[in-house]
Design an enzyme around this catalytic site. Structure first.
Site, PDB file in Angstrom:
ATOM      1  N   ASP A 282       0.816  -1.220   0.000  1.00 33.42           N
ATOM      2  CA  ASP A 282       0.000   0.000   0.000  1.00 33.42           C
ATOM      3  C   ASP A 282       0.852   1.274   0.000  1.00 33.42           C
ATOM      4  O   ASP A 282       0.633   2.172   0.826  1.00 33.42           O
ATOM      5  CB  ASP A 282      -0.941   0.012   1.223  1.00 33.42           C
ATOM      6  CG  ASP A 282      -1.744  -1.278   1.363  1.00 33.42           C
ATOM      7  OD1 ASP A 282      -2.139  -1.835   0.332  1.00 33.42           O
ATOM      8  OD2 ASP A 282      -1.953  -1.725   2.506  1.00 33.42           O
TER       9      ASP A 282
ATOM     10  N   GLU B 136     -11.148   0.327  -4.010  1.00 34.17           N
ATOM     11  CA  GLU B 136     -10.494   0.830  -2.791  1.00 34.17           C
ATOM     12  C   GLU B 136      -9.272   1.654  -3.188  1.00 34.17           C
ATOM     13  O   GLU B 136      -9.031   1.902  -4.363  1.00 34.17           O
ATOM     14  CB  GLU B 136     -10.071  -0.349  -1.898  1.00 34.17           C
ATOM     15  CG  GLU B 136      -9.120  -1.317  -2.592  1.00 34.17           C
ATOM     16  CD  GLU B 136      -8.893  -2.614  -1.828  1.00 34.17           C
ATOM     17  OE1 GLU B 136      -9.616  -2.890  -0.862  1.00 34.17           O
ATOM     18  OE2 GLU B 136      -7.980  -3.362  -2.206  1.00 34.17           O
TER      19      GLU B 136
HETATM   20  C1  6LW Z   1      -5.588  -2.218   1.987  1.00 32.58           C
HETATM   21  C2  6LW Z   1      -6.317  -2.318   0.736  1.00 32.58           C
HETATM   22  C3  6LW Z   1      -5.562  -3.389   0.155  1.00 32.58           C
HETATM   23  O1  6LW Z   1      -6.169  -1.427   2.948  1.00 32.58           O
HETATM   24  O2  6LW Z   1      -5.227  -4.261   1.115  1.00 32.58           O
HETATM   25  O3  6LW Z   1      -4.411  -4.125  -1.675  1.00 32.58           O
HETATM   26  C4  6LW Z   1      -5.541  -3.652   2.338  1.00 32.58           C
HETATM   27  N1  6LW Z   1      -5.183  -3.351  -1.050  1.00 32.58           N
HETATM   28  O4  6LW Z   1      -6.286  -1.211  -0.068  1.00 32.58           O
HETATM   29  C5  6LW Z   1      -4.521  -3.976   3.355  1.00 32.58           C
HETATM   30  O5  6LW Z   1      -3.220  -3.811   2.832  1.00 32.58           O
END
Ligand code: 6LW
Length: 518
Positions: free
Chosen positions: A36, A192
């Site tokens: 991240d 996300e």
């Molecule tokens: C993070 C989300 C994700 O919050 O995994 O790959 C989660 N993306 O964006 C935890 O790293």
């Protein structure tokens, strides 16, 4: 004469351009469990943060002059008041952070999913202390901040099924406008990791979709207004390895990105991805990668031409300024540096660096512990093939005392090698495989309280060795890497190579003379 002068001029421009730029780099740019990534720039200084979950201190902080070479300068969350981790399970704690610089101040926003959720900390000096948390009363994860030209600060984050936006006061965390859903993504699972950028009068909304496994990718949309409506790019995803072209790439799961304009005007993207080994497994968690971006006026950004990238990158870069390489041996002649992590909130008095040794005072807690902090310090596994070695002795040992090394994925999944004191004062060397509900132990008698231990990593196997004299090593255990992989264990973690101690009586301690990582 005029032609000669022109040639000299062209040559001079060529030479100075060559002197300014470097060429080529290797991915990942930050190796080992560093997911991240988020990046910001101040002049020609770059700062990057990654997620840390159950580990303390939280949010590793890196610095670079060229986006290629990174040095860890510390952590953002260094106090328990900023990062309470009591009862945090292995991949609880800190999820994805965002770092931004605005009006001379650094802001980092993230989520403690085992605590009170989303919060902001800030500082004038990223190498110094950061503020206490300013809580942001918004649900969800992956918060980000964006300052518009009118000075307003916008929060965006991942809600249950899409990206939510509201105005926020970055210095208090107060929410200043009604939260609004601005994009559901293009239909991939788990929209996300949003970030908003403004360019050529457009607001660009960059997100991740597809989940953080093999189907991960990055998509983008844009709008004339910060709160939308956002129109997706026609060629989404702009980055993914979930396609035929990259089906045989060692790098998979690329996504969760942040874009930055460098001080020479070039554009770059940092993102997470993982390196597979032993078939389709990955052990080192999600690491940080870099790719060049072409972003023409009014156009959509294009990542490395084809929306994917490689381990070897044959592209021009900023002038590269590498840091001193890390020494293979840590002699424990100074306090433990930023490359070391503890599980949950450690009790500092249990770790003493003195007289060229690290003394670790164990408690009854062992590495299966899932709520308190066992006596453990960890160093990220950064390479598929590695050798880690230490020399330790058990001092003032009582029955049940143990100390050793581990390859640790989470509390249910780790392989350990240790020296232990049994009933009747017998010494033994023990290898334990913790694999979910299955625990398997191998042990062999040993003479004396001092031992050399070694763990080697290979694509398919971890091997566990010991020695009396540090010269002749005997292999006591071997097990598959894949039982500790993210594909087997789940969660968001990567392997930490740990030194640990346990002392049920609380009276013994372990003395480690050095730690090698090659
Ligand atoms: C993070 C989300 C994700 O919050 O995994 O790959 C989660 N993306 O964006 C935890 O790293």
């Amino acid at each position: 004469m005029k032609r000669l002068l022109t040639s000299i001029l062209i040559l001079a421009i060529g030479i100075s351009a060559a002197a300014q730029n470097s060429f080529g780099y290797e991915n990942p740019i930050i190796k080992g469990f560093n997911p991240d990534p988020s990046v910001c720039r101040v002049g020609d200084d770059y700062y990057l943060v990654t997620s840390s979950f159950q580990y303390f201190p939280g949010v590793p902080l890196y610095h670079s002059k060229d986006l290629v070479n990174w040095e860890q300068i510390g952590h953002v969350l260094t106090r328990e008041s900023q990062l309470p981790l009591k009862d945090a399970h292995s991949w609880g704690g800190i999820f994805a952070p965002t770092i931004r610089h605005h009006n001379g101040r650094f802001y980092m926003i993230t989520t403690n999913i085992s605590g009170k959720g989303n919060f902001i900390v800030s500082t004038d000096d990223p190498r110094g202390e950061w503020s206490d948390p300013m809580w942001v009363d918004m649900p969800g994860i992956d918060p980000s901040l964006f300052w518009d030209e009118d000075g307003k600060c916008w929060y965006c984050g991942a809600g249950n099924d899409g990206i939510i936006l509201c105005q926020v006061n970055p210095d208090t965390g107060e929410i200043l406008s009604k939260p609004r859903m601005i994009w559901y993504g293009t239909g991939g699972r788990y929209p996300e990791a949003p970030h908003i950028y403004k360019k050529d009068g457009w607001y660009y909304l960059l997100i991740a979709e597809g989940g953080t496994e093999f189907g991960h990718g990055v998509t983008i949309a844009r709008s004339k207004y910060v709160d939308g409506p956002y129109t997706p790019a026609p060629h989404n995803p702009i980055l993914t390895h979930f396609k035929q072209k990259t089906q045989n790439s060692q790098i998979q799961g690329t996504g969760h990105a942040d874009i930055i304009q460098a001080h020479d005007g070039s554009w770059w993207l940092v993102c997470l991805g993982f390196r597979i080994q032993g078939g389709q497994h990955h052990l080192m968690g999600r690491e940080t990668f870099l790719a060049p971006v072409r972003w023409d006026t009014n156009a959509w950004p294009v990542v490395n031409g084809t929306g994917d990238f490689a381990l070897e990158m044959n592209v021009p870069t900023l002038p590269q300024k590498p840091f001193e390489p890390r020494q293979a041996r840590n002699e424990f002649d100074s306090q433990l540096g930023a490359e070391w992590s503890w599980i949950r909130n450690p009790e500092p008095s249990r770790y003493v660096v003195e007289d060229g040794a690290l003394r670790m005072y164990g408690t009854a807690a062992d590495l299966d512990e899932s709520s308190v902090s066992p006596t453990f310090v960890g160093f990220r596994q950064q390479d598929i093939n590695f050798t880690a070695q230490t020399c330790l002795s058990l001092r003032n040992a009582h029955t049940g005392d143990k100390a050793g090394m581990t390859v640790y994925m989470d509390s249910g999944s780790h392989y350990d090698i240790c020296l232990k004191k049994d009933k009747g004062g017998r010494w033994a060397v023990e290898v334990k495989y913790a694999m979910g509900v299955l625990n398997h132990v191998i042990e062999e008698p040993f003479s004396g309280n001092s031992i050399y231990l070694r763990i080697t990593g290979e694509p398919d196997f971890y091997k566990f060795w010991y020695s009396v004299d540090g010269k002749d090593f005997k292999m006591l255990g071997i097990n598959h890497t894949r039982y500790l992989s993210s594909e087997t264990v789940g969660g968001f973690m990567g392997i930490m190579i740990g030194l640990w101690a346990q002392s049920p009586s609380g009276r013994g301690y372990a003395q480690f003379e050095y730690f090698d990582y090659l």
